[in-house]
Design an enzyme around this catalytic site. Structure first.
Site, mmCIF file in Angstrom:
data_model
loop_
_atom_site.group_PDB
_atom_site.id
_atom_site.type_symbol
_atom_site.label_atom_id
_atom_site.label_comp_id
_atom_site.label_asym_id
_atom_site.label_seq_id
_atom_site.Cartn_x
_atom_site.Cartn_y
_atom_site.Cartn_z
ATOM 1 N N GLY A 49 -5.585 12.388 -2.051
ATOM 2 C CA GLY A 49 -6.634 12.117 -3.024
ATOM 3 C C GLY A 49 -6.580 10.713 -3.590
ATOM 4 C CG ASN A 50 -6.425 7.346 -6.705
ATOM 5 O OD1 ASN A 50 -5.820 6.314 -6.474
ATOM 6 N ND2 ASN A 50 -7.352 7.401 -7.637
ATOM 7 C CG LEU A 51 -10.328 10.495 -1.586
ATOM 8 C CD1 LEU A 51 -11.501 11.292 -1.033
ATOM 9 C CD2 LEU A 51 -9.135 10.572 -0.640
ATOM 10 C CB ILE A 79 -2.295 1.619 11.364
ATOM 11 C CG1 ILE A 79 -2.847 2.315 12.605
ATOM 12 C CG2 ILE A 79 -1.244 0.588 11.776
ATOM 13 C CD1 ILE A 79 -3.585 1.418 13.571
ATOM 14 C CB SER A 108 -3.307 6.153 -4.272
ATOM 15 O OG SER A 108 -4.205 6.653 -3.315
ATOM 16 N NE ARG A 109 3.584 5.865 -4.647
ATOM 17 C CZ ARG A 109 3.698 6.696 -3.614
ATOM 18 N NH1 ARG A 109 3.323 6.304 -2.415
ATOM 19 N NH2 ARG A 109 4.188 7.913 -3.787
ATOM 20 C CG HIS A 121 -7.936 7.790 1.299
ATOM 21 N ND1 HIS A 121 -7.744 7.170 0.086
ATOM 22 C CD2 HIS A 121 -6.733 8.310 1.637
ATOM 23 C CE1 HIS A 121 -6.493 7.326 -0.291
ATOM 24 N NE2 HIS A 121 -5.849 8.000 0.615
HETATM 25 P P1 AMP Z 1 -2.447 9.149 1.225
HETATM 26 O O1 AMP Z 1 -3.554 9.724 0.418
HETATM 27 O O2 AMP Z 1 -1.865 7.908 0.662
HETATM 28 O O3 AMP Z 1 -1.416 10.182 1.621
HETATM 29 O O4 AMP Z 1 -3.103 8.690 2.591
HETATM 30 C C1 AMP Z 1 -3.855 9.577 3.377
HETATM 31 C C2 AMP Z 1 -4.151 8.922 4.705
HETATM 32 O O5 AMP Z 1 -4.875 7.716 4.470
HETATM 33 C C3 AMP Z 1 -2.881 8.532 5.476
HETATM 34 O O6 AMP Z 1 -3.081 8.773 6.853
HETATM 35 C C4 AMP Z 1 -2.773 7.054 5.180
HETATM 36 O O7 AMP Z 1 -2.082 6.340 6.184
HETATM 37 C C5 AMP Z 1 -4.226 6.650 5.130
HETATM 38 N N1 AMP Z 1 -4.398 5.396 4.382
HETATM 39 C C6 AMP Z 1 -3.975 5.129 3.118
HETATM 40 N N2 AMP Z 1 -4.252 3.856 2.792
HETATM 41 C C7 AMP Z 1 -4.847 3.300 3.880
HETATM 42 C C8 AMP Z 1 -5.361 2.000 4.169
HETATM 43 N N3 AMP Z 1 -5.304 0.993 3.290
HETATM 44 N N4 AMP Z 1 -5.913 1.798 5.386
HETATM 45 C C9 AMP Z 1 -5.959 2.804 6.299
HETATM 46 N N5 AMP Z 1 -5.499 4.046 6.092
HETATM 47 C C10 AMP Z 1 -4.949 4.294 4.898
#
Ligand code: AMP
Length: 282
Positions: free
Chosen positions: A31-33, A150, A188-189, A37
């Site tokens: 989340g926190n899209l 990636i 998100s961080r 995402h």
């Molecule tokens: P998260 O919500 O951080 O667990 O991320 C969910 C998915 O989004 C994971 O497959 C991440 O690698 C991908 N993701 C997060 N940030 C990015 C970004 N800046 N570019 C591409 N994919 C991302």
């Protein structure tokens, strides 16, 4: 967009869709899209008939001293963003739905060696939490394809290894890193950063690009490059966790015979842990 919270509901939906010959793409998230995402969602929609997104801030992948409680939860705006991309389904399970027997008793999926290094070295148990929840989600959703970013290069490598080792019947696909205008990888961080910290946060990417250009121009002293880049990052006030040139498939330390390299970095800016990477084929 249909929103399901129970896995019996999403299972029934996917089963019916598959009976109609539909191809299912799946994007797991916490989340926190952000745009990163949404790029995964667009990719899933391009190669599938139905895109299922999950939002679950998985406690199993956070260490005790990490930011699980603080992690941004922005359900309403996430729903709006997903609707904006014409996402068909959101799966939004509760903790008790995902871990009905409690986290301590949960059967785990563990991918050895590859998870002891890099982020795994500084976040013990993190990848076990990731592989366990991704396995559960894949069993619940049963997609044809699952798409990962990636940005989390090691996570993607570990998930690919897990899917291969456990003969999982799913296509694992990768999506490029979405970045802010100054190069900072979206995360998100990033929301934890102060205005002042945000100004220097893109140094990680700048140093990754510098190493990438050095490698492209034939530099072979990897250790020296890693040390020089670490110093650049520390010079703007960050604390280096690792900066490492690796074999892109195995994640082992790169040797001169390796053609496909990945340069990975993790650093703390204040209390915020940032990660990023670039790949290069020599
Ligand atoms: P998260 O919500 O951080 O667990 O991320 C969910 C998915 O989004 C994971 O497959 C991440 O690698 C991908 N993701 C997060 N940030 C990015 C970004 N800046 N570019 C591409 N994919 C991302």
């Amino acid at each position: 967009m249909q929103i399901f919270t129970q896995f019996s509901e999403i299972r029934a939906f996917v089963k019916a869709a598959k009976m109609q010959g539909k191809r299912i793409g799946f994007v797991p998230t916490m989340g926190n899209l952000h745009e990163g995402h949404l790029q995964l969602v667009r990719q899933a929609k391009q190669t599938n008939d139905i895109c299922v997104v999950s939002i679950f801030v998985n406690p199993l992948q956070f260490g005790l001293s990490e930011d699980w409680e603080q992690y941004p939860r922005t359900f309403d705006s996430d729903v709006e963003k997903l609707k904006g991309e014409n996402t068909e389904v959101l799966f939004y399970p509760s903790e008790s739905e995902m871990y009905p027997n409690g986290m301590q008793n949960q059967t785990r999926v563990f991918c050895p060696t590859m998870t002891d290094i890099l982020c795994g070295a500084s976040r013990p148990g993190h990848f076990e939490g990731v592989t366990t929840v991704v396995t559960k989600l894949l069993h619940i959703v049963k997609p044809h394809e699952a798409i990962f970013g990636i940005k989390d290069f090691q996570q993607l490598a570990v998930i690919r290894r897990m899917a291969e080792d456990l003969c999982m019947d799913v296509q694992i696909s990768a999506s490029p890193i979405a970045r802010a205008a100054d190069g900072l990888a979206l995360s998100s961080r990033n929301g934890y950063l102060t205005d002042e910290e945000r100004l220097t946060a893109n140094q990680i990417y700048k140093s990754l690009q510098w190493v990438q250009s050095q490698l492209a121009s034939g530099e072979t002293n990897y250790k020296q490059l890693e040390e020089a880049a670490s110093k650049q990052i520390e010079a703007v006030g960050m604390r280096i966790d690792y900066f490492s040139i690796r074999n892109a498939k195995t994640l082992e330390e790169a040797v001169s015979e390796d053609a496909n390299l990945v340069v990975l970095a993790a650093a703390y800016l204040g209390n915020t842990r940032l990660i990023d990477n670039v790949t290069i084929t020599l």
